[in-house]
Structure formats: C-alpha cells, structure tokens
Design an enzyme around this catalytic site. Structure first.
Site, PDB file in Angstrom:
ATOM      1  N   PRO A 196     -31.432   5.282-128.767  1.00  0.00           N
ATOM      2  CA  PRO A 196     -32.435   4.915-128.590  1.00  0.00           C
ATOM      3  C   PRO A 196     -33.684   5.283-127.777  1.00  0.00           C
ATOM      4  CG  PRO A 196     -30.558   3.326-129.458  1.00  0.00           C
ATOM      5  CD  PRO A 196     -30.233   4.420-128.461  1.00  0.00           C
ATOM      6  N   THR A 251     -35.342  10.859-128.362  1.00  0.00           N
ATOM      7  CA  THR A 251     -36.418  11.502-127.566  1.00  0.00           C
ATOM      8  C   THR A 251     -35.944  10.030-126.244  1.00  0.00           C
ATOM      9  OG1 THR A 251     -37.687  11.193-129.884  1.00  0.00           O
ATOM     10  CG2 THR A 251     -39.004  10.387-127.847  1.00  0.00           C
ATOM     11  N   LYS A 288     -41.453  17.320-126.300  1.00  0.00           N
ATOM     12  CA  LYS A 288     -42.548  16.338-127.614  1.00  0.00           C
ATOM     13  C   LYS A 288     -43.374  15.486-127.569  1.00  0.00           C
ATOM     14  CE  LYS A 288     -40.327  12.996-130.466  1.00  0.00           C
ATOM     15  NZ  LYS A 288     -40.202  13.149-132.029  1.00  0.00           N
ATOM     16  N   LYS A 318     -43.733   4.310-128.388  1.00  0.00           N
ATOM     17  CA  LYS A 318     -42.695   4.242-127.878  1.00  0.00           C
ATOM     18  C   LYS A 318     -42.994   5.469-126.856  1.00  0.00           C
ATOM     19  CE  LYS A 318     -37.444   6.427-127.474  1.00  0.00           C
ATOM     20  NZ  LYS A 318     -36.691   6.733-128.418  1.00  0.00           N
TER      21      LYS A 318
HETATM   22  P1  NAD Z   1     -30.901   3.946-134.550  1.00  0.00           P
HETATM   23  O1  NAD Z   1     -31.499   2.520-133.839  1.00  0.00           O
HETATM   24  O2  NAD Z   1     -31.943   3.612-135.778  1.00  0.00           O
HETATM   25  O3  NAD Z   1     -30.440   4.450-133.915  1.00  0.00           O
HETATM   26  C1  NAD Z   1     -29.849   4.421-133.006  1.00  0.00           C
HETATM   27  C2  NAD Z   1     -28.137   4.534-133.225  1.00  0.00           C
HETATM   28  O4  NAD Z   1     -27.403   4.171-131.806  1.00  0.00           O
HETATM   29  C3  NAD Z   1     -27.941   2.666-133.650  1.00  0.00           C
HETATM   30  O5  NAD Z   1     -26.789   3.108-134.533  1.00  0.00           O
HETATM   31  C4  NAD Z   1     -27.381   2.304-132.405  1.00  0.00           C
HETATM   32  O6  NAD Z   1     -25.844   1.334-132.872  1.00  0.00           O
HETATM   33  C5  NAD Z   1     -26.541   3.337-131.527  1.00  0.00           C
HETATM   34  N1  NAD Z   1     -25.998   3.115-130.124  1.00  0.00           N
HETATM   35  C6  NAD Z   1     -27.063   2.780-129.075  1.00  0.00           C
HETATM   36  N2  NAD Z   1     -26.775   2.241-128.039  1.00  0.00           N
HETATM   37  C7  NAD Z   1     -25.212   3.023-128.283  1.00  0.00           C
HETATM   38  C8  NAD Z   1     -24.009   2.851-127.782  1.00  0.00           C
HETATM   39  N3  NAD Z   1     -24.065   2.854-125.805  1.00  0.00           N
HETATM   40  N4  NAD Z   1     -22.830   4.046-127.935  1.00  0.00           N
HETATM   41  C9  NAD Z   1     -23.367   3.979-129.439  1.00  0.00           C
HETATM   42  N5  NAD Z   1     -24.113   3.858-129.701  1.00  0.00           N
HETATM   43  C10 NAD Z   1     -24.941   3.509-129.993  1.00  0.00           C
HETATM   44  O7  NAD Z   1     -32.507   4.888-133.856  1.00  0.00           O
HETATM   45  P2  NAD Z   1     -32.996   6.298-134.886  1.00  0.00           P
HETATM   46  O8  NAD Z   1     -34.206   6.318-135.491  1.00  0.00           O
HETATM   47  O9  NAD Z   1     -31.614   6.742-135.431  1.00  0.00           O
HETATM   48  O10 NAD Z   1     -33.547   7.072-133.185  1.00  0.00           O
HETATM   49  C11 NAD Z   1     -32.785   8.091-132.235  1.00  0.00           C
HETATM   50  C12 NAD Z   1     -33.645   8.255-131.359  1.00  0.00           C
HETATM   51  O11 NAD Z   1     -34.370   9.833-132.599  1.00  0.00           O
HETATM   52  C13 NAD Z   1     -34.412   7.614-130.785  1.00  0.00           C
HETATM   53  O12 NAD Z   1     -34.760   7.894-129.591  1.00  0.00           O
HETATM   54  C14 NAD Z   1     -35.921   7.476-131.679  1.00  0.00           C
HETATM   55  O13 NAD Z   1     -36.920   7.626-130.913  1.00  0.00           O
HETATM   56  C15 NAD Z   1     -35.508   9.288-131.977  1.00  0.00           C
HETATM   57  N6  NAD Z   1     -36.588  10.169-133.247  1.00  0.00           N
HETATM   58  C16 NAD Z   1     -36.694   8.612-134.020  1.00  0.00           C
HETATM   59  C17 NAD Z   1     -37.496   8.998-134.916  1.00  0.00           C
HETATM   60  C18 NAD Z   1     -37.788   8.033-136.909  1.00  0.00           C
HETATM   61  O14 NAD Z   1     -37.988   8.221-137.546  1.00  0.00           O
HETATM   62  N7  NAD Z   1     -36.789   7.630-136.605  1.00  0.00           N
HETATM   63  C19 NAD Z   1     -37.763  10.493-135.466  1.00  0.00           C
HETATM   64  C20 NAD Z   1     -38.159  11.219-133.914  1.00  0.00           C
HETATM   65  C21 NAD Z   1     -37.460  10.632-133.017  1.00  0.00           C
END
Ligand code: NAD
Length: 309
Positions: A85, A113, A188, A263
């Site tokens: 995250p 990101t 990005k 964000k």
């Molecule tokens: P999400 O919250 O669905 O997934 C994050 C995962 O990380 C969760 O399953 C959480 O349990 C896990 N996590 C948190 N801390 C942890 C730790 N210490 N050890 C192990 N696991 C841990 O978020 P997402 O939508 O998958 O986004 C992930 C990244 O991708 C972010 O940085 C976001 O900005 C980026 N992103 C997301 C999108 C989108 O459309 N969702 C698009 C582009 C970029």
C-alpha cells in the site's frame, strides 16, 4: 489446488522465453493477487505472503505456495516482488525482512506506488547489501493486473532492468526503463498528475456543454477528435452512455478508485515541493479529490468526480 510445477501448456506465451525462477511475492491484494497468478501461469515458482488470510487463500488457489511470514518466502529465491500500500510499509518490509535475509544477489522489484525519496532510499540500502533493485510501479488497474496487461515504469540500473524485464513481462504488456532508482515512481506520479487534472477538466467540459444545450454524445464525437481530446475523454469518458464502456457505465464501480488517485496526487505534490516545481493545476486537482474522498466517495471510480459539478 493446481499441481506444481504447472504443465508447459499453462505457461503464458510472453513473446520472450524467461527461465523458470523461484520468486517471493509479498502483497497479494487487488493488484498483487492477479500479478502473482500471472507469474505462476508463466511457469515460475511463486512463494507468496500477505497479512490477509483471505488474500493468501486466493493465492494458493491460483497455484502459489503460501507462507505465514515474509521471511519464510525467501528460501532460495531468485527475485522478490512486492505490491504494497505505501512507502512506510515498503521501507519496513525491505529493511526489516528482506535486505540481508534474501539469498545473495537476489533481484528486488517493488511494484507499489510510493514516494520517490523512499524508493531511492530502499534501493540504495539494497544495492549496498548486494541486491540489485528496481522500482516498477504500474499503470493499469485491477483488470490489467488480472489480465497481465499492466504497463511497468521501471527505475534502476541497466543490469537490474535487464534482469527485471522478463519477470515484469509475464505480468504486463509494456515494460519501460525510465532511468535510475526512483525514476519509475517519478514517471508514475507525473503521469497521474496529468490524469487527475485532465479528468476534472473533461468533467467540467461535459457539464458546461450540456448546460449550453449540446448533446453530450455530439460533444464527445467532436472533442474526442479535436484538440480537447485526452485519455480521460477518449478511453475513460466520465459520462455514462457516451464513448467506450467505462466505469461510468457501471455506476462508477470498479476502475481506479478516487482514493488511489488522491494518494498519487499527494505523492506528486510532495515530490513537486521537494523538487521546487510549481504544480498549480495538480494542487487544485488534489484539493478537489480530497474533498470528494472526504465526502465518502474514496471507493468510487475517480471519474465519479463529475457528480460534484
Ligand atoms: P490492496 O490494499 O488491495 O493490497 C495491498 C495488500 O498488501 C493487502 O492484501 C495487504 O494485506 C497487504 N499488506 C499490507 N502490509 C503488508 C505487509 N507488511 N506484509 C505483507 N502484506 C501486506 O492494494 P492494491 O489496490 O493491490 O494496491 C497495491 C499498490 O498498487 C498500491 O501501492 C497502489 O497505489 C498501487 N496501484 C493500485 C492500482 C489499483 O487500481 N488498485 C493501480 C495502480 C497502482
């Protein structure tokens, strides 16, 4: 549960044959879940960890081996991929659990990101300990993560990029080397600075066009071929029933959450401040998305900001 290793027929044709690797994957949420599944489909052995039991169970169904601690995924791996995250979590995980504990010379790829400064700090600590590292944030949402059609913007040395490219290609349609450490994150947030601003501008224009008596479809037909066109209009039109199928046609569910746009805008503003760059449009977009998220809309697609006009 899928048999390991998967049959060669289940390996995806990536256009570039990469050797079978042992890869730790940490962070199996909305994005990471699909990305890890695509590494399995490409024939890699994926050792997965997430704090969420539900995310771990999904990864297991998709053919990954699952572990209950980050450190346990690292045994004998060629590479570590993270999709987490924020920068604090990335920093804590790499400096606490990965650097100095993963096998010597393992490649580290952070696809989250996060802010440029943290990306550079972690990469520096990794390189000093003998681990090549890339920051490789993505463009494309959950559907692209599931479908293996993400675009990766990669920061790191030429050598690290060369090693990262076949791994990232198994999860995306484009892998672009942006420059040294942190350059992927810089690309990005600059990209999303444009996206946040053009989406609001497109929403404003549709609103005004309708108030001036224009049919929104006619306005789309004109502006999408004229100088007002942008991705926000032609590929992601914020009005339902106009242009291609977008989250607007699904009551603004799915797509790219307004909270994530906020964000990214906050990261862009912080980077602009530290680099001494003036970003007045981006700053206004951040204010508007902040208000929108605080009003309870953070989970809606970011194009739903048209509702506030
Ligand atoms: P999400 O919250 O669905 O997934 C994050 C995962 O990380 C969760 O399953 C959480 O349990 C896990 N996590 C948190 N801390 C942890 C730790 N210490 N050890 C192990 N696991 C841990 O978020 P997402 O939508 O998958 O986004 C992930 C990244 O991708 C972010 O940085 C976001 O900005 C980026 N992103 C997301 C999108 C989108 O459309 N969702 C698009 C582009 C970029």
């Amino acid at each position: 549960m899928r048999a390991w290793p998967p049959s060669s027929r289940s390996a995806r044709a990536t256009g570039r044959e990469s050797k079978h690797m042992k890869i730790a994957f940490i962070g199996l949420g909305n994005m990471g879940g699909g990305m890890a599944a695509n590494l399995v489909k490409a024939g890699h052995e994926v050792r997965a960890f997430d704090l969420s039991a539900e995310a771990l169970a999904r990864a297991k169904e998709n053919g990954a081996q699952t572990f209950t601690a980050a450190g346990d995924t690292l045994d004998g791996v060629d590479a570590v991929v993270t999709m987490l995250p924020n920068g604090k979590i990335v920093d804590d995980l790499y400096t606490g659990d990965v650097i100095g504990k993963a096998p010597a010379g393992a490649l580290l790829l952070d696809c989250s990101t996060i802010d440029v400064a943290t990306a550079r700090k972690v990469a520096d600590a990794a390189e000093k300990a003998g681990y090549p590292m890339v920051d490789a944030p993505v463009s494309g949402g959950i559907a692209a993560a599931n479908g293996g059609t993400l675009t990766f913007m990669v920061g790191g040395s030429d050598e690290a990029f060369a090693r990262a490219e076949p791994i990232l290609s198994a999860m995306g349609k484009a892998v672009i080397h942006a420059g040294g450490a942190g350059a992927g994150q810089a690309a990005k947030i600059c990209n999303n600075l444009i996206l946040g601003s053009t989406m609001i501008a497109t929403c404003e224009a549709f609103n005004l066009a309708q108030k001036l008596g224009l049919d929104p479809q006619v306005f789309f037909d004109i502006s999408s071929k004229a100088s007002g066109q942008s991705w926000s209009m032609t590929s992601y039109c914020p009005l339902p029933g106009v242009g291609p199928q977008t989250p607007a046609d699904n009551d603004y569910q799915g797509g790219f959450a307004a909270g994530l746009m906020l964000k990214d805008l906050k990261l862009a503003l912080a980077a602009a401040q530290s680099a001494g760059a003036d970003v007045p449009m981006g700053a206004r977009a951040e204010e508007l998305y902040d208000e929108f998220a605080k009003a309870g809309n953070a989970g809606l697609d970011f194009s739903a900001i048209i509702r506030t006009l």
